[in-house]
Design a protein around this motif. Structure first.
Motif, PDB file in Angstrom:
ATOM      1  N   SER A 192     -17.579 -13.649 -24.906  1.00 19.27           N
ATOM      2  CA  SER A 192     -18.420 -13.324 -26.372  1.00 19.27           C
ATOM      3  C   SER A 192     -17.424 -14.543 -26.754  1.00 19.27           C
ATOM      4  N   PRO A 193     -17.831 -15.879 -27.632  1.00 20.17           N
ATOM      5  CA  PRO A 193     -17.211 -17.616 -27.630  1.00 20.17           C
ATOM      6  C   PRO A 193     -16.304 -16.762 -29.079  1.00 20.17           C
ATOM      7  N   ASN A 194     -14.965 -17.289 -28.101  1.00 22.51           N
ATOM      8  CA  ASN A 194     -13.013 -17.147 -29.015  1.00 22.51           C
ATOM      9  C   ASN A 194     -13.323 -17.978 -30.986  1.00 22.51           C
ATOM     10  N   GLY A 195     -13.454 -16.852 -31.539  1.00 13.37           N
ATOM     11  CA  GLY A 195     -13.318 -17.648 -32.878  1.00 13.37           C
ATOM     12  C   GLY A 195     -14.686 -17.754 -33.549  1.00 13.37           C
ATOM     13  N   THR A 196     -15.498 -16.646 -33.149  1.00 12.30           N
ATOM     14  CA  THR A 196     -16.922 -15.888 -33.661  1.00 12.30           C
ATOM     15  C   THR A 196     -16.590 -14.394 -33.880  1.00 12.30           C
ATOM     16  N   ASN A 197     -17.150 -14.214 -34.637  1.00 19.67           N
ATOM     17  CA  ASN A 197     -17.134 -12.744 -35.276  1.00 19.67           C
ATOM     18  C   ASN A 197     -18.083 -11.916 -34.637  1.00 19.67           C
ATOM     19  N   VAL A 198     -18.211 -11.190 -33.718  1.00 17.01           N
ATOM     20  CA  VAL A 198     -19.334  -9.950 -32.805  1.00 17.01           C
ATOM     21  C   VAL A 198     -19.252  -8.591 -33.645  1.00 17.01           C
ATOM     22  N   TYR A 199     -20.000  -8.024 -33.017  1.00 15.12           N
ATOM     23  CA  TYR A 199     -20.848  -6.205 -32.891  1.00 15.12           C
ATOM     24  C   TYR A 199     -21.226  -6.120 -32.038  1.00 15.12           C
ATOM     25  N   ALA A 200     -21.149  -4.534 -31.402  1.00 17.00           N
ATOM     26  CA  ALA A 200     -22.344  -4.539 -30.831  1.00 17.00           C
ATOM     27  C   ALA A 200     -23.810  -3.409 -31.004  1.00 17.00           C
ATOM     28  N   ASN A 201     -25.055  -3.188 -30.004  1.00 18.73           N
ATOM     29  CA  ASN A 201     -25.084  -2.250 -30.413  1.00 18.73           C
ATOM     30  C   ASN A 201     -25.637  -2.052 -29.252  1.00 18.73           C
ATOM     31  N   VAL A 202     -26.020  -0.429 -29.027  1.00 19.01           N
ATOM     32  CA  VAL A 202     -26.608  -0.252 -28.030  1.00 19.01           C
ATOM     33  C   VAL A 202     -27.749   0.831 -27.532  1.00 19.01           C
ATOM     34  N   TYR A 203     -28.593   1.356 -26.701  1.00 22.23           N
ATOM     35  CA  TYR A 203     -30.107   1.763 -27.278  1.00 22.23           C
ATOM     36  C   TYR A 203     -30.088   2.020 -25.528  1.00 22.23           C
ATOM     37  N   ALA A 204     -30.783   3.425 -25.629  1.00 27.56           N
ATOM     38  CA  ALA A 204     -31.416   4.307 -24.088  1.00 27.56           C
ATOM     39  C   ALA A 204     -32.499   4.218 -24.212  1.00 27.56           C
ATOM     40  N   GLN A 205     -32.967   4.068 -22.516  1.00 34.41           N
ATOM     41  CA  GLN A 205     -34.029   2.908 -22.188  1.00 34.41           C
ATOM     42  C   GLN A 205     -34.453   4.124 -20.390  1.00 34.41           C
ATOM     43  N   PRO A 206     -35.229   3.956 -20.686  1.00 39.74           N
ATOM     44  CA  PRO A 206     -35.711   5.100 -18.998  1.00 39.74           C
ATOM     45  C   PRO A 206     -36.028   3.738 -18.216  1.00 39.74           C
ATOM     46  N   THR A 207     -35.546   3.771 -17.512  1.00 36.70           N
ATOM     47  CA  THR A 207     -35.675   2.802 -15.911  1.00 36.70           C
ATOM     48  C   THR A 207     -36.905   2.505 -15.547  1.00 36.70           C
ATOM     49  N   SER A 208     -38.053   3.811 -15.927  1.00 38.34           N
ATOM     50  CA  SER A 208     -39.615   3.368 -14.972  1.00 38.34           C
ATOM     51  C   SER A 208     -40.005   3.104 -16.354  1.00 38.34           C
ATOM     52  N   ASN A 209     -39.690   3.167 -17.555  1.00 41.46           N
ATOM     53  CA  ASN A 209     -41.064   2.971 -18.722  1.00 41.46           C
ATOM     54  C   ASN A 209     -40.510   2.426 -19.509  1.00 41.46           C
ATOM     55  N   ALA A 210     -39.659   0.839 -19.781  1.00 41.52           N
ATOM     56  CA  ALA A 210     -38.957   0.265 -21.316  1.00 41.52           C
ATOM     57  C   ALA A 210     -40.709   0.934 -22.798  1.00 41.52           C
ATOM     58  N   GLY A 211     -41.058   1.251 -22.512  1.00 35.09           N
ATOM     59  CA  GLY A 211     -41.581   1.623 -23.772  1.00 35.09           C
ATOM     60  C   GLY A 211     -41.465   2.770 -24.433  1.00 35.09           C
ATOM     61  N   ASP A 212     -40.573   3.445 -23.594  1.00 38.86           N
ATOM     62  CA  ASP A 212     -39.951   5.076 -23.916  1.00 38.86           C
ATOM     63  C   ASP A 212     -38.647   4.728 -24.425  1.00 38.86           C
ATOM     64  N   ARG A 213     -37.426   3.254 -24.774  1.00 32.58           N
ATOM     65  CA  ARG A 213     -36.233   3.716 -24.945  1.00 32.58           C
ATOM     66  C   ARG A 213     -36.324   4.080 -26.309  1.00 32.58           C
ATOM     67  N   SER A 214     -35.040   4.258 -26.269  1.00 32.11           N
ATOM     68  CA  SER A 214     -35.004   4.859 -27.650  1.00 32.11           C
ATOM     69  C   SER A 214     -34.362   3.789 -28.878  1.00 32.11           C
ATOM     70  N   ASP A 215     -34.722   4.150 -30.300  1.00 29.52           N
ATOM     71  CA  ASP A 215     -34.670   2.781 -31.321  1.00 29.52           C
ATOM     72  C   ASP A 215     -32.904   2.475 -31.064  1.00 29.52           C
ATOM     73  N   THR A 216     -32.629   1.564 -31.828  1.00 28.90           N
ATOM     74  CA  THR A 216     -31.423   0.709 -31.697  1.00 28.90           C
ATOM     75  C   THR A 216     -29.872   1.615 -31.905  1.00 28.90           C
ATOM     76  N   SER A 217     -28.748   1.350 -31.629  1.00 27.95           N
ATOM     77  CA  SER A 217     -27.498   2.368 -32.622  1.00 27.95           C
ATOM     78  C   SER A 217     -27.613   1.621 -33.625  1.00 27.95           C
ATOM     79  N   GLY A 218     -26.349   2.236 -34.911  1.00 27.25           N
ATOM     80  CA  GLY A 218     -25.513   1.612 -35.246  1.00 27.25           C
ATOM     81  C   GLY A 218     -25.096   0.744 -34.711  1.00 27.25           C
ATOM     82  N   ALA A 219     -24.437  -0.559 -35.768  1.00 26.39           N
ATOM     83  CA  ALA A 219     -23.641  -1.448 -35.463  1.00 26.39           C
ATOM     84  C   ALA A 219     -21.681  -1.295 -35.037  1.00 26.39           C
ATOM     85  N   SER A 220     -21.423  -1.830 -34.412  1.00 27.79           N
ATOM     86  CA  SER A 220     -20.095  -1.186 -34.296  1.00 27.79           C
ATOM     87  C   SER A 220     -19.443  -1.953 -35.077  1.00 27.79           C
TER      88      SER A 220
END
Length: 472
Positions: free
Chosen positions: A187-215
């Motif tokens: 991630s670039p130096n000097g730029t604010n950044v936060y992260a999110n995460v979600y769970a996704q089946p390897t066989s079916n991306a359509g069944d992925r979870s919603d995205t988490s809240g931000a870090s």
């Protein structure tokens, strides 16, 4: 039917019975076809169908369909048609189905078991907000570490933990799937950044979870870039060495100081100065300087040693003059080591005619009607009594008949019999061709080795020449 006894003839035939059709147990149903539909929430609809078996003389009155597996007790449905639907919960274990048929002759054995099929649904639980920390702040920086908690098996809606990957996204644009908790991302130096995460089946991306809240939000940084340093050579007769440097990239945090290492000594802070100078013991000495910039992460790459030099040494002091009489009458010269000038007269002096030369410390100009040229020469100071110089501290004109303060006793320099040269070293400029003018003409001296404290060609003002000629 008729009856028979001992009588000679049997009875008449009775009436016919009701008609019947002979039948046997139907054929065993084949393995059913199973179609698992997309889950709604945590439940899935499963369609089971089969073909009609051989009825064996009597229509089939019912079918029984059994569902087993899925981590649950068996369930049986009774239907008259050739298909049915089951509602099943999502599970990591597969469900299997079989069918049997019944007619008036009886019930068949169970047909073959279908292959296991699982009921899977969209992962309905979003992971918790991930953690984020800075990485490499004491080096190049530009990285963050993201940690997250995986969902429990019960939260995956039928998927096994091994079938689910986690995808991490950064607000600065980077994204990566299938990464473990603790992944390090750029991630670039000097730029604010936060992260999110979600769970996704390897066989079916359509069944992925919603995205988490931000870090939490962080701002990556690293140590400053390498400092570029310029060396120099000091001006003539300067015992100093100097360097300057350019400001490197701050790399996400402001530079707080510069550190130097002189001649490979330890590092010393010079604050926010962009240059450094120091004295040397001798002329032409050289020194090496190494410079690095620092911020809150630490110090960046050093410049490497850069060399600067002190100035060249001044020429040796003028200790004698070689003077050639080029025009006119007479002059009183005092050769090296002699005492022809007694402060009043030039007794026993050297009388030069045009073209004659004398090497002297001091000389007395006796007649303004001639032109002489002189060349300064440097010799071993021990070879002469005392050196006379052409310039020095400002002084008033020397009274007639006395020696100039820069000449030792019994010696004079550039002094007329009745008036003296008024030295003005503030106008001095170094170089050849020192020029004096008199009422009768110029007196030129070539001075390529003028003393170091005279900065150039010495300019002397005009002075008056008395009418009296003091020949002896």
């Amino acid at each position: 039917m008729q009856a028979i006894n001992k009588a000679p003839n049997p009875s008449e035939w009775g009436a016919y019975s009701a008609s019947v059709i002979p039948a046997g147990v139907p054929g065993v149903p084949v393995v059913p076809t199973v179609q698992t539909n997309r889950a709604v929430g945590s439940n899935s609809q499963v369609s089971v169908s089969w073909s009609q078996p051989f009825i064996n003389g009597d229509p089939i009155s019912k079918y029984e369909v059994e569902r087993s597996g899925g981590g649950q007790a068996p369930v049986t449905q009774t239907v008259t048609g050739l298909s049915t639907t089951f509602s099943v919960g999502t599970s990591t274990e597969g469900y299997q189905y079989r069918v049997r048929a019944t007619n008036k002759a009886g019930t068949t054995a169970w047909g073959g078991m279908s292959s296991p099929q699982r009921a899977l649904g969209k992962i309905s639980n979003a992971p918790q907000a991930p953690g984020i920390t800075l990485v490499g702040t004491n080096a190049a920086g530009g990285q963050v570490k993201v940690t997250y908690n995986a969902l429990a098996q019960s939260q995956l809606n039928g998927y096994a933990s091994s079938e689910v990957q986690y995808c991490v996204t950064l607000s600065t644009g980077a994204a990566s799937c299938g990464v473990p908790s603790g992944v390090v991302m750029n991630s670039p130096n000097g730029t604010n950044v936060y992260a999110n995460v979600y769970a996704q089946p390897t066989s079916n991306a359509g069944d992925r979870s919603d995205t988490s809240g931000a870090s939490a939000t962080v701002n990556p940084f690293g140590v400053p870039g390498q400092t570029g340093v310029n060396g120099s050579t000091a001006g003539a007769e300067q015992k100093t060495v100097s360097w300057n440097w350019t400001t490197p990239g701050a790399n996400g945090r402001a530079i707080t100081r510069y550190e130097i290492s002189l001649n490979n000594a330890g590092w010393t802070s010079v604050g926010m100065n962009g240059s450094y100078s120091t004295g040397t013991a001798n002329y032409n000495d050289s020194a090496n300087l190494n410079v690095r910039a620092c911020n809150e992460g630490g110090c960046g790459a050093a410049s490497g040693n850069v060399t600067s030099r002190a100035g060249s040494a001044p020429p040796p002091p003028v200790t004698e003059w070689s003077i050639t009489h080029t025009r006119g009458s007479n002059t009183c010269m005092d050769a090296l080591g002699s005492t022809n000038w007694d402060g009043q007269t030039c007794s026993g002096g050297h009388w030069l005619n045009p073209g004659q030369t004398i090497v002297t410390n001091c000389y007395v100009w006796r007649n303004g009607s001639f032109l002489v040229t002189g060349t300064a020469r440097s010799v071993d100071p021990m070879a002469v009594t005392t050196a006379c110089s052409l310039a020095g501290t400002p002084s008033a004109p020397t009274p007639p008949g006395s020696r100039h303060p820069r000449c030792p006793p019994a010696r004079r320099d550039l002094v007329s019999g009745d008036s003296a040269v008024n030295h003005q070293p503030s106008k001095a400029r170094r170089g050849p061709g020192a020029l004096m003018t008199s009422a009768t003409g110029p007196l030129a001296l070539s001075t390529p080795d003028f003393p170091a404290w005279a900065a150039g060609v010495a300019e002397f003002p005009a002075f008056e020449q008395t009418a009296r000629d003091r020949h002896v």
